[in-house]
Structure formats: C-alpha cells, structure tokens
Write a protein that holds these residues in place. Structure first.
Motif, short mmCIF file in Angstrom:
data_model
loop_
_atom_site.label_atom_id
_atom_site.label_comp_id
_atom_site.label_asym_id
_atom_site.label_seq_id
_atom_site.Cartn_x
_atom_site.Cartn_y
_atom_site.Cartn_z
N ILE A 1 -5.84 81.55 56.56
CA ILE A 1 -5.39 82.09 55.28
C ILE A 1 -6.19 81.44 54.16
CG2 ILE A 1 -3.41 82.37 53.73
CD1 ILE A 1 -1.60 82.20 56.22
N ASN A 2 -6.74 82.26 53.27
CA ASN A 2 -7.51 81.77 52.13
C ASN A 2 -6.58 81.49 50.97
OD1 ASN A 2 -10.13 81.89 53.32
ND2 ASN A 2 -9.97 84.12 53.19
N ALA A 3 -5.72 80.52 51.16
CA ALA A 3 -4.78 80.09 50.13
C ALA A 3 -4.46 78.63 50.41
CB ALA A 3 -3.50 80.93 50.18
N PRO A 4 -4.12 77.88 49.36
CA PRO A 4 -3.78 76.47 49.58
C PRO A 4 -2.55 76.31 50.47
CG PRO A 4 -4.17 76.91 47.25
CD PRO A 4 -4.12 78.24 47.95
N LEU A 5 -2.57 75.24 51.26
CA LEU A 5 -1.46 74.96 52.17
C LEU A 5 -0.10 74.98 51.46
CD1 LEU A 5 -1.40 72.53 55.08
CD2 LEU A 5 0.44 72.43 53.41
N PRO A 6 0.05 74.42 50.26
CA PRO A 6 1.38 74.44 49.62
C PRO A 6 1.95 75.85 49.42
CG PRO A 6 0.00 72.82 48.54
CD PRO A 6 -0.90 73.60 49.49
N PHE A 7 1.10 76.83 49.12
CA PHE A 7 1.59 78.21 48.97
C PHE A 7 2.12 78.74 50.30
CE2 PHE A 7 -1.56 78.53 45.37
CZ PHE A 7 -0.61 78.66 44.38
N VAL A 8 1.32 78.53 51.34
CA VAL A 8 1.70 79.02 52.66
C VAL A 8 2.97 78.32 53.15
CG1 VAL A 8 0.94 79.29 55.06
CG2 VAL A 8 -0.72 79.54 53.18
N TRP A 9 2.99 77.00 53.05
CA TRP A 9 4.13 76.24 53.53
C TRP A 9 5.40 76.59 52.76
CZ3 TRP A 9 5.78 74.44 57.73
CH2 TRP A 9 6.80 73.49 57.79
N SER A 10 5.28 76.88 51.48
CA SER A 10 6.46 77.23 50.68
C SER A 10 7.15 78.48 51.21
CB SER A 10 6.10 77.40 49.20
OG SER A 10 5.37 78.60 48.99
N LEU A 11 6.40 79.38 51.80
CA LEU A 11 6.98 80.58 52.40
C LEU A 11 7.52 80.30 53.80
CD1 LEU A 11 4.26 83.15 51.31
CD2 LEU A 11 6.62 83.04 50.46
N VAL A 12 6.74 79.62 54.61
CA VAL A 12 7.09 79.38 56.01
C VAL A 12 8.35 78.53 56.14
CG1 VAL A 12 6.33 78.21 58.13
CG2 VAL A 12 4.74 79.66 56.87
N ARG B 1 -0.08 88.21 59.61
CA ARG B 1 -0.94 88.95 58.66
C ARG B 1 -0.23 89.13 57.33
NH1 ARG B 1 -2.77 91.96 63.37
NH2 ARG B 1 -1.19 93.50 62.95
N SER B 2 1.06 89.41 57.37
CA SER B 2 1.83 89.55 56.14
C SER B 2 1.89 88.22 55.39
CB SER B 2 3.25 90.03 56.47
OG SER B 2 4.02 90.11 55.30
N LEU B 3 2.08 87.12 56.11
CA LEU B 3 2.07 85.80 55.50
C LEU B 3 0.74 85.55 54.80
CD1 LEU B 3 3.32 82.98 55.04
CD2 LEU B 3 2.41 82.34 57.30
N ALA B 4 -0.35 85.92 55.44
CA ALA B 4 -1.68 85.73 54.84
C ALA B 4 -1.82 86.56 53.57
CB ALA B 4 -2.77 86.12 55.84
N ARG B 5 -1.44 87.83 53.61
CA ARG B 5 -1.57 88.69 52.42
C ARG B 5 -0.76 88.15 51.25
NH1 ARG B 5 -1.19 92.75 56.24
NH2 ARG B 5 1.01 93.04 55.81
N ILE B 6 0.47 87.77 51.51
CA ILE B 6 1.35 87.31 50.44
C ILE B 6 0.88 85.97 49.90
CG2 ILE B 6 3.71 86.52 49.95
CD1 ILE B 6 4.58 88.81 51.91
N SER B 7 0.49 85.04 50.76
CA SER B 7 0.00 83.73 50.32
C SER B 7 -1.28 83.88 49.49
CB SER B 7 -0.28 82.82 51.52
OG SER B 7 0.88 82.60 52.26
N GLU B 8 -2.19 84.72 49.96
CA GLU B 8 -3.45 84.93 49.24
C GLU B 8 -3.20 85.59 47.89
OE1 GLU B 8 -5.75 86.96 52.22
OE2 GLU B 8 -6.18 85.08 53.29
N LYS B 9 -2.24 86.49 47.84
CA LYS B 9 -1.89 87.13 46.57
C LYS B 9 -1.29 86.11 45.60
CE LYS B 9 0.57 91.15 44.78
NZ LYS B 9 1.42 92.29 45.11
N MET B 10 -0.42 85.22 46.11
CA MET B 10 0.15 84.17 45.27
C MET B 10 -0.95 83.26 44.72
SD MET B 10 3.47 83.01 47.60
CE MET B 10 3.53 81.38 46.88
N ALA B 11 -1.89 82.88 45.58
CA ALA B 11 -2.97 82.00 45.16
C ALA B 11 -3.86 82.68 44.13
CB ALA B 11 -3.79 81.57 46.37
#
Length: 180
Positions: free
Chosen positions: A33-44, A159-169
């Motif tokens: 995922i092309n987004a910082p770990l904190p964005f991804v982890w905040s969702l997971v 894939r959904s996690l990636a799209r949403i995290s990248e959009k947040m970033a």
C-alpha cells in the motif's frame, strides 16, 4: 533505547505460520500500500468498525466488550453473499508490532473455526499488509473450493484497504500542500 524492527520474514515466521489439520485449509496474502503505516493501521486495528474498509460488511455491532481484545462483534454482510451475519471474537492486538487477530465464532455461513491474523509493517517506503487465515473445510466442500471462496474475500478486503488508505494519504497530502 534500541527498538527492534521486525523484517517481513520475522513477521511471517512469528505470526503467519500455523499448523493446519487435515480437515482445514489456509492461505496468506500480501498487499503493498502506497500510504503511511499509521493510516493503514488506523483502519485495520478498529475491531468495532471493519466496514471502514471491508466492503462485504454493511454494519457492525459490539455484542460484548468495548472494542478491545476479548470483545465480540456481530457483522452484517451485504446482501447477495451466502451469509447474513458473522459473530467474531477479538483475540489479539499488538500496537507496537501492528498485529491483530480475530476468530469467527458463529454466524450463518460455512467459515467454521476461521482465524485471521493481519500484520502491518513498512518496507521500501511502502506499507505491507499480510493477512493469513486457517479455516475448517465444510462438509460437502473441497479444500480447493474453500480456499477459492475465502481467498476471494480476503483479496477484495486487502485491495479495498489499499484504495481507502491511499485515498486518505492523498487527501492529507493535498491538504498539507494547500496550507503552505
């Protein structure tokens, strides 16, 4: 103070290696995922809000607990899938190493004894999410059919996690550039 950074191999060995009995199957999936770990982890890490990125879930209600380890949630699945609800227990959380695990303990589906583990780490400037699972093979089904069905859901969720995290970033990046 030295902080130990786990490598991809350490994460796989520590959290994604399990014994699988003859009546079970399992798999692992990796999503970069092309987004910082904190964005991804905040969702997971939000056990009480899986619908934030899992598109097959329409809503979630906590049945026990407040969203921490030991809590039980009931998720309602979007119509059209071969289930309406799933009851899931929050088994493990490590905010330092970014690990979360839950087990399906009930519901009107065929994913009996399903246990999922997700790890999130940084690698080469990206965030890498690994999700592995083990599940019983339902009576009347094959290992191949069970893996195909479960892998499809896991891959779609990642894939959904990636799209949403990248959009947040991206939104934060745009907001930061506008503030200058």
């Amino acid at each position: 103070m030295v902080f130990y950074q786990q490598t991809s191999q350490d994460m796989l060995r520590s959290y994604h290696t399990r014994a699988i009995s003859p009546h079970q199957c399992g798999s692992s999936h990796v999503q970069t995922i092309n987004a910082p770990l904190p964005f991804v982890w905040s969702l997971v890490r939000q056990f009480d809000k899986p619908q934030a990125y899992k598109r097959f879930i329409s809503s979630c209600t906590l049945r026990a607990g407040t969203g921490g380890v030991g809590s039980v949630r009931e998720v309602h699945v979007v119509s059209g899938l071969p289930a309406a609800t799933s009851t899931e227990r929050f088994d493990y959380l490590d905010d330092d190493y970014h690990v979360i695990r839950f087990t399906i303990i009930g519901g009107d589906h065929r994913l009996t004894n399903y246990q999922s583990t997700m790890t999130v780490h940084e690698s080469n400037g990206c965030t890498v999410v690994t999700e592995s699972y083990v599940v019983d093979i339902p009576p009347g089904s094959t290992k191949e059919d069970t893996v195909l069905f479960t892998d499809t859901i896991v891959r779609c969720n990642l894939r959904s996690l990636a799209r949403i995290s990248e959009k947040m970033a991206s939104a934060e990046s745009e907001s930061d550039s506008l503030s200058y």
